[in-house]
Design a protein around this motif. Structure first.
Motif, PDB file in Angstrom:
ATOM      1  N   VAL A 369      -3.291   2.858   2.911  1.00  0.00           N
ATOM      2  CA  VAL A 369      -2.442   3.103   1.750  1.00  0.00           C
ATOM      3  C   VAL A 369      -2.206   1.810   0.984  1.00  0.00           C
ATOM      4  O   VAL A 369      -2.313   1.750  -0.251  1.00  0.00           O
ATOM      5  CB  VAL A 369      -1.115   3.740   2.190  1.00  0.00           C
ATOM      6  N   LEU A 370      -1.879   0.746   1.710  1.00  0.00           N
ATOM      7  CA  LEU A 370      -1.639  -0.539   1.049  1.00  0.00           C
ATOM      8  C   LEU A 370      -2.901  -1.051   0.372  1.00  0.00           C
ATOM      9  O   LEU A 370      -2.833  -1.736  -0.655  1.00  0.00           O
ATOM     10  CB  LEU A 370      -1.134  -1.571   2.067  1.00  0.00           C
ATOM     11  N   ASP A 371      -4.049  -0.710   0.939  1.00  0.00           N
ATOM     12  CA  ASP A 371      -5.302  -1.173   0.355  1.00  0.00           C
ATOM     13  C   ASP A 371      -5.629  -0.425  -0.936  1.00  0.00           C
ATOM     14  O   ASP A 371      -6.453  -0.889  -1.723  1.00  0.00           O
ATOM     15  CB  ASP A 371      -6.438  -0.985   1.364  1.00  0.00           C
ATOM     16  N   SER A 372      -4.989   0.728  -1.156  1.00  0.00           N
ATOM     17  CA  SER A 372      -5.301   1.544  -2.332  1.00  0.00           C
ATOM     18  C   SER A 372      -4.287   1.398  -3.454  1.00  0.00           C
ATOM     19  O   SER A 372      -4.523   1.907  -4.551  1.00  0.00           O
ATOM     20  CB  SER A 372      -5.389   3.023  -1.928  1.00  0.00           C
ATOM     21  N   VAL A 373      -3.149   0.745  -3.215  1.00  0.00           N
ATOM     22  CA  VAL A 373      -2.137   0.614  -4.258  1.00  0.00           C
ATOM     23  C   VAL A 373      -2.573  -0.439  -5.272  1.00  0.00           C
ATOM     24  O   VAL A 373      -3.432  -1.294  -5.000  1.00  0.00           O
ATOM     25  CB  VAL A 373      -0.766   0.252  -3.653  1.00  0.00           C
ATOM     26  N   LEU A 374      -1.987  -0.377  -6.465  1.00  0.00           N
ATOM     27  CA  LEU A 374      -2.328  -1.311  -7.536  1.00  0.00           C
ATOM     28  C   LEU A 374      -1.593  -2.635  -7.418  1.00  0.00           C
ATOM     29  O   LEU A 374      -1.895  -3.579  -8.145  1.00  0.00           O
ATOM     30  CB  LEU A 374      -2.019  -0.663  -8.895  1.00  0.00           C
ATOM     31  N   VAL A 375      -0.605  -2.697  -6.522  1.00  0.00           N
ATOM     32  CA  VAL A 375       0.152  -3.935  -6.310  1.00  0.00           C
ATOM     33  C   VAL A 375      -0.589  -4.800  -5.304  1.00  0.00           C
ATOM     34  O   VAL A 375      -1.073  -4.309  -4.271  1.00  0.00           O
ATOM     35  CB  VAL A 375       1.583  -3.628  -5.825  1.00  0.00           C
ATOM     36  N   GLY A 376      -0.700  -6.103  -5.572  1.00  0.00           N
ATOM     37  CA  GLY A 376      -1.352  -7.007  -4.641  1.00  0.00           C
ATOM     38  C   GLY A 376      -0.462  -7.296  -3.441  1.00  0.00           C
ATOM     39  O   GLY A 376       0.684  -7.738  -3.603  1.00  0.00           O
ATOM     40  N   ILE A 377      -0.971  -7.060  -2.220  1.00  0.00           N
ATOM     41  CA  ILE A 377      -0.219  -7.272  -0.981  1.00  0.00           C
ATOM     42  C   ILE A 377      -0.919  -8.381  -0.197  1.00  0.00           C
ATOM     43  O   ILE A 377      -2.127  -8.292   0.083  1.00  0.00           O
ATOM     44  CB  ILE A 377      -0.130  -5.994  -0.146  1.00  0.00           C
ATOM     45  N   VAL A 378      -0.160  -9.417   0.191  1.00  0.00           N
ATOM     46  CA  VAL A 378      -0.690 -10.535   0.982  1.00  0.00           C
ATOM     47  C   VAL A 378       0.238 -10.730   2.171  1.00  0.00           C
ATOM     48  O   VAL A 378       1.459 -10.873   2.010  1.00  0.00           O
ATOM     49  CB  VAL A 378      -0.793 -11.830   0.157  1.00  0.00           C
ATOM     50  N   THR A 379      -0.323 -10.742   3.401  1.00  0.00           N
ATOM     51  CA  THR A 379       0.442 -10.941   4.625  1.00  0.00           C
ATOM     52  C   THR A 379       0.161 -12.354   5.149  1.00  0.00           C
ATOM     53  O   THR A 379      -1.011 -12.721   5.352  1.00  0.00           O
ATOM     54  CB  THR A 379       0.068  -9.906   5.679  1.00  0.00           C
ATOM     55  N   VAL A 380       1.239 -13.092   5.383  1.00  0.00           N
ATOM     56  CA  VAL A 380       1.125 -14.488   5.826  1.00  0.00           C
ATOM     57  C   VAL A 380       1.841 -14.626   7.155  1.00  0.00           C
ATOM     58  O   VAL A 380       3.027 -14.283   7.278  1.00  0.00           O
ATOM     59  CB  VAL A 380       1.731 -15.452   4.788  1.00  0.00           C
ATOM     60  N   GLY A 381       1.111 -15.086   8.180  1.00  0.00           N
ATOM     61  CA  GLY A 381       1.681 -15.302   9.491  1.00  0.00           C
ATOM     62  C   GLY A 381       1.935 -16.781   9.759  1.00  0.00           C
ATOM     63  O   GLY A 381       1.822 -17.632   8.865  1.00  0.00           O
ATOM     64  N   PRO A 382       2.250 -17.124  11.010  1.00  0.00           N
ATOM     65  CA  PRO A 382       2.495 -18.539  11.333  1.00  0.00           C
ATOM     66  C   PRO A 382       1.285 -19.415  11.093  1.00  0.00           C
ATOM     67  O   PRO A 382       1.419 -20.615  10.794  1.00  0.00           O
ATOM     68  CB  PRO A 382       2.877 -18.498  12.817  1.00  0.00           C
ATOM     69  N   ASP A 383       0.071 -18.856  11.193  1.00  0.00           N
ATOM     70  CA  ASP A 383      -1.150 -19.655  11.035  1.00  0.00           C
ATOM     71  C   ASP A 383      -1.736 -19.536   9.637  1.00  0.00           C
ATOM     72  O   ASP A 383      -2.855 -20.007   9.399  1.00  0.00           O
ATOM     73  CB  ASP A 383      -2.197 -19.210  12.063  1.00  0.00           C
ATOM     74  N   GLY A 384      -1.033 -18.888   8.698  1.00  0.00           N
ATOM     75  CA  GLY A 384      -1.548 -18.791   7.330  1.00  0.00           C
ATOM     76  C   GLY A 384      -1.798 -17.347   6.932  1.00  0.00           C
ATOM     77  O   GLY A 384      -1.294 -16.400   7.543  1.00  0.00           O
ATOM     78  N   ILE A 385      -2.628 -17.173   5.898  1.00  0.00           N
ATOM     79  CA  ILE A 385      -2.911 -15.833   5.352  1.00  0.00           C
ATOM     80  C   ILE A 385      -3.680 -15.013   6.386  1.00  0.00           C
ATOM     81  O   ILE A 385      -4.693 -15.479   6.940  1.00  0.00           O
ATOM     82  CB  ILE A 385      -3.708 -15.961   4.041  1.00  0.00           C
ATOM     83  N   GLU A 386      -3.194 -13.800   6.653  1.00  0.00           N
ATOM     84  CA  GLU A 386      -3.826 -12.918   7.638  1.00  0.00           C
ATOM     85  C   GLU A 386      -4.535 -11.730   7.009  1.00  0.00           C
ATOM     86  O   GLU A 386      -5.553 -11.256   7.526  1.00  0.00           O
ATOM     87  CB  GLU A 386      -2.764 -12.410   8.632  1.00  0.00           C
ATOM     88  N   TRP A 387      -3.972 -11.225   5.905  1.00  0.00           N
ATOM     89  CA  TRP A 387      -4.592 -10.004   5.330  1.00  0.00           C
ATOM     90  C   TRP A 387      -4.258  -9.914   3.846  1.00  0.00           C
ATOM     91  O   TRP A 387      -3.179 -10.343   3.400  1.00  0.00           O
ATOM     92  CB  TRP A 387      -4.049  -8.770   6.059  1.00  0.00           C
ATOM     93  N   MET A 388      -5.195  -9.376   3.081  1.00  0.00           N
ATOM     94  CA  MET A 388      -5.009  -9.129   1.651  1.00  0.00           C
ATOM     95  C   MET A 388      -5.577  -7.749   1.335  1.00  0.00           C
ATOM     96  O   MET A 388      -6.653  -7.385   1.840  1.00  0.00           O
ATOM     97  CB  MET A 388      -5.736 -10.187   0.794  1.00  0.00           C
ATOM     98  N   ASN A 389      -4.872  -7.002   0.498  1.00  0.00           N
ATOM     99  CA  ASN A 389      -5.415  -5.701   0.114  1.00  0.00           C
ATOM    100  C   ASN A 389      -6.405  -5.861  -1.042  1.00  0.00           C
ATOM    101  O   ASN A 389      -6.629  -6.971  -1.561  1.00  0.00           O
ATOM    102  CB  ASN A 389      -4.298  -4.716  -0.238  1.00  0.00           C
ATOM    103  N   ARG A 390      -7.005  -4.752  -1.432  1.00  0.00           N
ATOM    104  CA  ARG A 390      -8.051  -4.795  -2.444  1.00  0.00           C
ATOM    105  C   ARG A 390      -7.525  -5.321  -3.775  1.00  0.00           C
ATOM    106  O   ARG A 390      -8.203  -6.096  -4.467  1.00  0.00           O
ATOM    107  CB  ARG A 390      -8.639  -3.390  -2.629  1.00  0.00           C
ATOM    108  N   SER A 391      -6.307  -4.906  -4.166  1.00  0.00           N
ATOM    109  CA  SER A 391      -5.747  -5.377  -5.440  1.00  0.00           C
ATOM    110  C   SER A 391      -5.524  -6.876  -5.425  1.00  0.00           C
ATOM    111  O   SER A 391      -5.768  -7.566  -6.437  1.00  0.00           O
ATOM    112  CB  SER A 391      -4.432  -4.650  -5.723  1.00  0.00           C
TER     113      SER A 391
END
Length: 817
Positions: A369-391
């Motif tokens: 679902v997060l990968d299909s939304v038009l809003v850009g989603i970026v997840t950042v953990g203790p070691d840096g960027i972990e995941w980004m959605n398609r937007s």
């Protein structure tokens, strides 16, 4: 006689002969006294005795069994005289499904009842008491262990023991006193505390023994404490296993499986256990194990063979429950004496496995679902960027591998105050970003801290590219401005109305010109401001209809413009939610001036009507001339052929009548005045017959109100011609009178001529034909024309009554009320 558990023993102790008979009264068993009486083969001895006794014994056996089975007292048995001079008195008792036959030999010596010996030998507590007085006659040692001391009466026993023995308030229980011979013994149960303080569950079997008019109470008690404890343990174990969904089994190498799984076992599949390792799980065969779980299942089998401790989770395909997950724990141990045993506990963990799978599916679904939304989603953990959605990947122009493990600042310009470099807060921020492809853009977003499974925290950024939103807003404003210019410059009158109040909220110059007022004067006004007060109510009703139907409603309105009237072709359309969910509902009005178009259409229509009327008049004139020509030819033929002159003369009259109708239609349109048709037909008949007909008319102004439809003019004209000609022919030269009577209901034509109707004349007997009354009946409409002929003194009166729709009101005059 006695209860089922002690029947065989008691019969053997009885001193009198007792036989157990089958349903067909053949001997099934005999006690020692009976075998001594009848011989070693008691069954053969009983058969010989029945044969020797004859019909008396057989009749009594039949009547006694029938009486006992129906609840009646059996008849007394016939005395049997034996070979040694003894006499035998028989008594028959019911011991379902068999019968007990008791024989009392007259020569027997009186001895102590054998029941006493049975009481002494019985290991069960037993007592014999007087049912009438309650005195204790006999009791054995087992009963004395329950109740020490020397009780002499049932009343001396504890209350609970009295209840067990069926003794209540100094008398036996009603169920005992009502007991019949064939009834089973009365069973009572209770928990009893013995003298040692142990709780024991006792069951008593009670029977009233009637002997020589005396009632004796015989009671045998049995200790069911062990059975109750075993059943209670089984119930508790079953409840525990059912509640926990646990299958339990114990395996010993020397004895095999000591206790198989019970009904609550989650792995009870119904399959027949096989030998070897497959049988070790009490019904779980290799065939029902899922292929992916076979390695774990084999590991479990090896641990069972070796006696190793193991815990294995595997999936099986249950034939009824479908796919199930099982967790089996194998725990080896030692029993007393050093014997080895293995406890196997199997749990149904399907719910836990399903919950884990659901959690994984939910996580995957959330990522999708997060990968299909038009809003850009970026997840950042203790070691840096972990995941980004398609937007987000499209927004920054990179893939996850390009920035994975790097800080969030890698996506931001070199600015220390940038939200990506500073500690994020809970407020929404707006900042400029630079993509990996060099493109700069503005975003609005926020960052949320959420806990991770390992105890750490992670940041989730939600970013919205507001550059594209601003571009879309600018394009929308531009489109609205273009639409406003088009509406203002359009030659059509356009106005927008508020849906609830119908007030004008916007209009163009063409609409203001249509109303003849300025735009400022019209704004906020209602429909009457555009179309005038006379049509304002109708326009408002049409607008409501358009709002309800959600379809285009087309109407034409005539708007006064000085000395002239303008025709406006108007279309109404409901605009629901055009400007968004929060925008008010509007009604669009679009009107075009079609005055010249409608005037041209009306002129073309009038020209077409005038041309049609001219053609019709010309056709009617020619038809009249042709019919008159045909009439002249027929008259010439009649002059040359006198033999057919009467027939031709009648045909000439009919043709002349039709010609008169067509002549009246020349120069006229629509229905013909009935008075004109009447006068023309009367004049035509007078000319043809050379006779004078006296005419009269009643009705005054109604004469010009009644007309003949075009379809009925010729049939009614021909009918009048035939009726007048018929009156002249049968009037024998006398004067014929004809009167036209008009009223509000219809028209009546009355024709009177001297003469007489034939005897038995009936108008309904006249058949339809081509002349005379037959032609009249064939031409007149049946439901709106009534014809009658009757004799009044020396005259024959003919009446023709015409009602609508044979006659209609003159369109040029108002119908009379």
């Amino acid at each position: 006689m006695f209860g089922p558990p002690a029947t065989a023993t008691l019969l053997d102790l009885v001193g009198d002969p007792v036989l157990t008979l089958r349903g067909d009264l053949s001997a099934l068993r005999a006690n020692p006294a009976a075998r001594e009486w009848l011989g070693a083969d008691a069954a053969e001895g009983w058969r010989l005795l029945r044969q020797a006794a004859g019909a008396r014994l057989e009749t009594w056996l039949r009547e006694a069994t029938l009486a006992i089975d129906t609840g009646r007292a059996p008849p007394p048995a016939p005395p049997l005289k034996l070979a040694d001079g003894q006499r035998a008195t028989l008594h028959l008792l019911r011991d379902r499904p068999n019968w007990l036959l008791h024989a009392r030999l007259s020569g027997a010596e009186a001895v102590e009842p054998p029941i006493v010996e049975w009481l002494a030998l019985s290991p069960l507590p037993a007592v014999l008491a007087d049912a009438a007085g309650g005195g204790l006659l006999r009791r054995n040692a087992a009963f004395e262990a329950l109740c020490p001391g020397t009780p002499r009466h049932l009343n001396d026993l504890p209350d609970l023991l009295q209840a067990l023995l069926g003794w209540h308030r100094g008398v036996p229980l009603p169920a005992l006193t009502a007991q019949r011979v064939q009834d089973p013994p009365l069973v009572t149960e209770a928990e009893f505390v013995d003298p040692q303080g142990r709780h024991r569950w006792l069951q008593a079997r009670l029977r009233l023994w009637r002997l020589g008019g005396r009632a004796l109470l015989l009671a045998v008690l049995e200790d069911h404490s062990t059975l109750h404890e075993r059943d209670l343990a089984h119930q508790q174990l079953d409840a525990l296993m059912d509640t926990a969904a646990v299958g339990l089994a114990t395996f010993q190498p020397e004895a095999g499986w000591l206790k198989a799984d019970r009904k609550g076992s989650p792995f009870k599949t119904g399959a027949r256990p096989s030998n070897g390792s497959q049988g070790s799980l009490q019904g779980i065969s290799r065939d029902i194990v899922e292929p992916a779980s076979l390695p774990e299942f084999e590991r479990l089998q090896r641990a069972l063979k070796k006696g190793d401790a193991v815990e294995v989770r595997y999936a099986v395909r249950h034939p009824e429950l479908g796919r199930r997950w099982l967790l089996t724990r194998v725990a080896p141990g030692l029993l007393a004496g050093g014997r080895r045993s293995t406890s196997v506990v199997t749990l149904d963990v399907t719910a836990q496995a399903q919950a884990e799978n659901a959690l994984l599916l939910r996580a995957e679904s959330e990522r999708a679902v997060l990968d299909s939304v038009l809003v850009g989603i970026v997840t950042v953990g203790p070691d840096g960027i972990e995941w980004m959605n398609r937007s987000a990947r499209r927004m920054f122009g990179c893939e996850l591998e390009d920035v994975q493990g790097q800080p969030m600042g890698v996506l931001a310009p070199d600015d220390e105050d940038h939200p990506f470099h500073a500690e994020p807060g809970s407020d929404i921020f707006e900042c400029r970003l630079r993509g990996r492809d060099g493109r700069e853009f503005w975003v609005i977003g926020n960052a949320v801290q959420t806990p991770r499974e390992d105890g750490a925290t992670q940041l989730t950024y939600a970013l919205l590219d507001i550059d594209r939103r601003r571009q879309a807003e600018a394009q929308s404003r531009q489109a609205q401005a273009s639409l406003a210019r088009i509406i203002e410059a359009a030659p059509l009158a356009i106005s927008l109305h508020e849906a609830q109040s119908l007030r004008i909220v916007k209009l163009n110059q063409a609409a203001a010109a249509m109303a003849g007022r300025s735009e400022g004067q019209l704004l906020g006004g209602g429909p009457e401001a555009l179309f005038g007060a006379e049509q304002g109510g109708q326009v408002a009703a049409d607008m409501r209809e358009a709002l309800e139907s959600l379809a285009v409603v087309q109407r034409e309105y005539r708007v006064p413009a000085g000395m002239a009237t303008r025709v406006w072709d108007t279309r109404l359309l409901h605009l629901a939610g055009v400007g968004g969910d929060d925008a008010p509902e509007l009604l669009l009005l679009v009107a075009s001036d079609v005055t010249e178009q409608r005037a041209a259409e009306q002129a073309r229509l009038q020209a077409a009507i005038s041309q049609r009327e001219l053609l019709v008049r010309e056709v009617h004139h020619r038809i009249k001339n042709n019919l008159q020509g045909v009439a002249g030819l027929l008259q010439q033929i009649a002059a040359r052929r006198p033999e057919v002159a009467p027939v031709l003369k009648e045909a000439v009259g009919q043709v002349q009548a039709i010609a008169q109708v067509y002549g009246l239609q020349v120069g006229a349109s629509g229905p013909l005045l009935l008075k004109r048709v009447f006068d023309a037909i009367v004049g035509s008949v007078q000319r043809m017959q050379g006779r004078v007909i006296t005419t009269a008319a009643e009705g005054g102004a109604l004469m010009d109100d009644w007309c003949l439809p075009e379809a009925e003019a010729i049939p009614i004209a021909l009918s009048l011609n035939e009726l007048l000609g018929n009156a002249l022919r049968h009037g024998h030269g006398a004067q014929v009178r004809c009167q036209l009577i008009c009223d509000t209901a219809g028209v009546t034509v009355e024709i009177v001529n001297p003469g007489r109707l034939p005897e038995g004349f009936a108008l309904q007997n006249i058949r339809s034909g081509v002349s005379g009354l037959g032609l009249v009946r064939a031409l007149l409409p049946r439901r709106s024309a009534i014809l009658s002929l009757e004799q009044q003194d020396g005259d024959v009166v003919c009446r023709l009554e015409l009602i609508p729709p044979s006659v209609v009101h003159n369109p040029g005059t108002k119908p009379s009320s």
